[in-house]
Design a protein around this motif. Structure first.
Motif, PDB file in Angstrom:
ATOM      1  N   HIS A  97      36.792  36.578  70.060  1.00  0.00           N
ATOM      2  CA  HIS A  97      37.138  36.792  68.660  1.00  0.00           C
ATOM      3  C   HIS A  97      36.162  37.827  68.103  1.00  0.00           C
ATOM      4  N   VAL A  98      36.629  39.068  67.976  1.00  0.00           N
ATOM      5  CA  VAL A  98      35.782  40.166  67.502  1.00  0.00           C
ATOM      6  C   VAL A  98      35.884  40.247  65.986  1.00  0.00           C
ATOM      7  N   ASN A  99      34.763  40.052  65.303  1.00  0.00           N
ATOM      8  CA  ASN A  99      34.722  40.121  63.847  1.00  0.00           C
ATOM      9  C   ASN A  99      34.048  41.418  63.433  1.00  0.00           C
ATOM     10  N   SER A 100      34.842  42.470  63.279  1.00  0.00           N
ATOM     11  CA  SER A 100      34.258  43.781  62.987  1.00  0.00           C
ATOM     12  C   SER A 100      35.353  44.759  62.596  1.00  0.00           C
ATOM     13  N   SER A 101      34.975  45.695  61.728  1.00  0.00           N
ATOM     14  CA  SER A 101      35.840  46.835  61.456  1.00  0.00           C
ATOM     15  C   SER A 101      35.242  48.113  62.009  1.00  0.00           C
ATOM     16  N   ALA A 102      34.143  47.990  62.745  1.00  0.00           N
ATOM     17  CA  ALA A 102      33.544  49.144  63.412  1.00  0.00           C
ATOM     18  C   ALA A 102      34.419  49.487  64.615  1.00  0.00           C
ATOM     19  N   ILE A 103      35.086  50.612  64.535  1.00  0.00           N
ATOM     20  CA  ILE A 103      36.140  50.947  65.488  1.00  0.00           C
ATOM     21  C   ILE A 103      35.615  51.011  66.922  1.00  0.00           C
ATOM     22  N   GLY A 104      34.501  51.703  67.107  1.00  0.00           N
ATOM     23  CA  GLY A 104      33.981  51.874  68.460  1.00  0.00           C
ATOM     24  C   GLY A 104      33.597  50.551  69.092  1.00  0.00           C
ATOM     25  N   SER A 123      41.243  40.591  67.360  1.00  0.00           N
ATOM     26  CA  SER A 123      40.546  41.622  66.598  1.00  0.00           C
ATOM     27  C   SER A 123      40.667  41.266  65.122  1.00  0.00           C
ATOM     28  N   HIS A 124      39.532  40.996  64.486  1.00  0.00           N
ATOM     29  CA  HIS A 124      39.509  40.496  63.108  1.00  0.00           C
ATOM     30  C   HIS A 124      38.833  41.532  62.225  1.00  0.00           C
ATOM     31  N   SER A 125      39.606  42.189  61.382  1.00  0.00           N
ATOM     32  CA  SER A 125      39.102  43.268  60.529  1.00  0.00           C
ATOM     33  C   SER A 125      38.505  42.702  59.250  1.00  0.00           C
ATOM     34  N   HIS A 126      37.288  43.132  58.935  1.00  0.00           N
ATOM     35  CA  HIS A 126      36.600  42.653  57.739  1.00  0.00           C
ATOM     36  C   HIS A 126      36.339  43.771  56.728  1.00  0.00           C
ATOM     37  N   GLY A 127      36.937  44.935  56.889  1.00  0.00           N
ATOM     38  CA  GLY A 127      36.673  46.016  55.951  1.00  0.00           C
ATOM     39  C   GLY A 127      37.585  47.188  56.196  1.00  0.00           C
ATOM     40  N   LYS A 128      37.200  48.328  55.636  1.00  0.00           N
ATOM     41  CA  LYS A 128      38.003  49.542  55.767  1.00  0.00           C
ATOM     42  C   LYS A 128      37.080  50.739  55.639  1.00  0.00           C
ATOM     43  N   HIS A 129      37.562  51.880  56.117  1.00  0.00           N
ATOM     44  CA  HIS A 129      36.804  53.139  56.042  1.00  0.00           C
ATOM     45  C   HIS A 129      35.442  53.027  56.706  1.00  0.00           C
ATOM     46  N   LEU A 130      35.399  52.381  57.873  1.00  0.00           N
ATOM     47  CA  LEU A 130      34.143  52.234  58.598  1.00  0.00           C
ATOM     48  C   LEU A 130      34.233  52.937  59.939  1.00  0.00           C
ATOM     49  N   GLY A 131      34.492  54.211  59.917  1.00  0.00           N
ATOM     50  CA  GLY A 131      34.690  54.961  61.147  1.00  0.00           C
ATOM     51  C   GLY A 131      33.417  55.454  61.797  1.00  0.00           C
ATOM     52  N   TYR A 153      46.058  40.034  65.903  1.00  0.00           N
ATOM     53  CA  TYR A 153      45.469  40.868  64.868  1.00  0.00           C
ATOM     54  C   TYR A 153      45.176  39.980  63.660  1.00  0.00           C
ATOM     55  N   ALA A 154      43.975  40.112  63.095  1.00  0.00           N
ATOM     56  CA  ALA A 154      43.626  39.325  61.915  1.00  0.00           C
ATOM     57  C   ALA A 154      42.866  40.203  60.939  1.00  0.00           C
ATOM     58  N   GLY A 155      42.892  39.821  59.666  1.00  0.00           N
ATOM     59  CA  GLY A 155      42.158  40.582  58.659  1.00  0.00           C
ATOM     60  C   GLY A 155      41.859  39.734  57.450  1.00  0.00           C
ATOM     61  N   CYS A 156      40.758  40.064  56.766  1.00  0.00           N
ATOM     62  CA  CYS A 156      40.369  39.324  55.570  1.00  0.00           C
ATOM     63  C   CYS A 156      41.206  39.742  54.366  1.00  0.00           C
ATOM     64  N   SER A 157      41.951  40.824  54.514  1.00  0.00           N
ATOM     65  CA  SER A 157      42.861  41.275  53.464  1.00  0.00           C
ATOM     66  C   SER A 157      43.934  42.145  54.121  1.00  0.00           C
ATOM     67  N   LEU A 158      45.017  42.365  53.399  1.00  0.00           N
ATOM     68  CA  LEU A 158      46.070  43.224  53.930  1.00  0.00           C
ATOM     69  C   LEU A 158      45.550  44.644  54.120  1.00  0.00           C
TER      70      LEU A 158
END
Length: 379
Positions: A97-104, A123-131, A153-158
């Protein structure tokens, strides 16, 4: 169940780290036998948080990669590959269970998990614009790799979900909305605690205390609040104070601005605290001028305490449950001043209502426990 929770963060009092800690604590209430490893790409910043993980019988593995490093150096890629592969192979991991929005980071961990035939890969996204400064074409490629290698796929928001997985989240069976839930009862308002903790800051009854939590980084944008405090005190005839909880590379700059503006008596950079739930009761308003966020756990905690939350318009509306006002961050401090100048303090009954609203909205961690465990598969 043999579970690996992975994040690109440090062991610190920050959103993703606290989300994982809350989640592990909830698992342990009902399952003391499952093997759980938490992998932090970086290092330990907060020993109290580290000890809380260890008390939950969790195997904590540190990547030790520099705070200023990038995922994409050859050395760092090899280190992450070796760490994750060893954890999976040595512990027969069946859920990653990966908790990150860091793409790499996310793409690396999920690629290894798929190669090692881990059955459940989240893959659990916790943010945006974190490239992390990655060029757009390569960023697009890595996102495609994440979508290929994750089977949940999971996320803390749409918005956080769309950032990592694209518009397919609108109609994909793989997509699951998982809010950043907390133990709501822990963060409820307490009038006695309020009096005790306001005394710690030598506050007067009519002082209006603005509070902020989070690492002192440019993205969190705490420096924005200093001229705001200066102008409010200068123009309203009221006495506004600011307390910020957290540490980071912006501390020196924030102190310098406070000194230049002559407001050091009105600003407290408290540092790291293990008593945020108590300090929230001392506050009158919670402020978050972040330049980007997913669904910040600090704002969830503040709403559970019944605080009015004034957030930048860069923060997802998915966070709006109890009492939230979004204000443009690119229009300067004027709209923030106008809102705060008209602020009226809530009474105890109004503050206590915050916890009920958050529970009803499904932001208590007990609401998501069964849902996430179902994603993990049979025990």
């Amino acid at each position: 169940m043999n579970l690996l929770l992975a994040t690109d963060a440090s062991v610190e009092r920050s959103g993703v780290c606290l989300f994982i800690l809350n989640w592990v604590r909830e698992i342990r209430k009902y399952d003391s036998d499952s093997f759980i490893t938490v992998y932090f790409r970086k290092s330990i910043i907060d020993n109290d948080i580290f000890n809380q993980y260890k008390e939950l019988n969790v195997d904590v593995v540190l990547g030790g990669i520099s705070l200023n490093g990038t995922n994409f150096s050859s050395q760092n890629r090899k280190k992450i590959f070796s760490d994750i592969q060893n954890i999976i192979r040595n512990n027969n991991i069946d859920v990653v269970h990966v908790n990150s929005s860091a793409i790499g980071f996310s793409s690396q961990v999920l690629k290894i998990a798929k190669k090692e035939n881990v059955p459940i890969r989240i893959s659990h996204s916790h943010g945006k614009h974190l490239g992390n400064g990655i060029k757009n074409l390569y960023l697009w490629y890595l996102k495609r790799c994440i979508c290929r290698d994750a089977n949940v796929y999971a996320g803390c928001s749409l918005e956080a979900g769309k950032y990592l997985f694209g518009n397919q989240v609108n109609n994909s069976d793989k997509w699951h909305f998982i809010p950043n839930t907390i133990d709501v009862h822990k963060y409820g308002f307490d009038p006695d605690i309020r009096d005790e903790y306001r005394q710690k800051l030598s506050l007067k009854e009519d002082d209006i205390l603005l509070g902020a939590t989070g690492m002192l980084t440019k993205i969190k944008n705490h420096a924005f609040l200093l001229p705001l405090i200066y102008e409010l005190n200068k123009t309203t005839g009221l006495n506004y104070k600011l307390v910020v909880f957290g540490e980071g590379e912006e501390r020196k700059r924030i102190n310098e601005i406070a000194t230049e503006l002559g407001i050091t008596d009105s600003v407290v950079l408290y540092g790291v605290s293990s008593e945020i739930s108590n300090w929230l009761s001392a506050m009158d308003v919670y402020v978050m001028p972040s330049l980007t966020e997913g669904l910040p756990i600090g704002a969830v905690e503040a709403q559970a305490n019944g605080l009015t939350c004034i957030l930048s318009d860069c923060i997802s509306n998915d966070i709006d449950i109890a009492d939230v006002i979004h204000i443009p961050i690119d229009k300067g401090i004027k709209p923030w001043m106008d809102t705060l100048a008209g602020f009226k303090r809530k009474n105890a009954e109004q503050r206590l209502d915050g916890a009920r609203k958050m529970i009803d909205a499904g932001f208590d961690i007990s609401s998501t426990r069964d849902y996430i465990l179902k994603l993990y598969g049979p025990k």
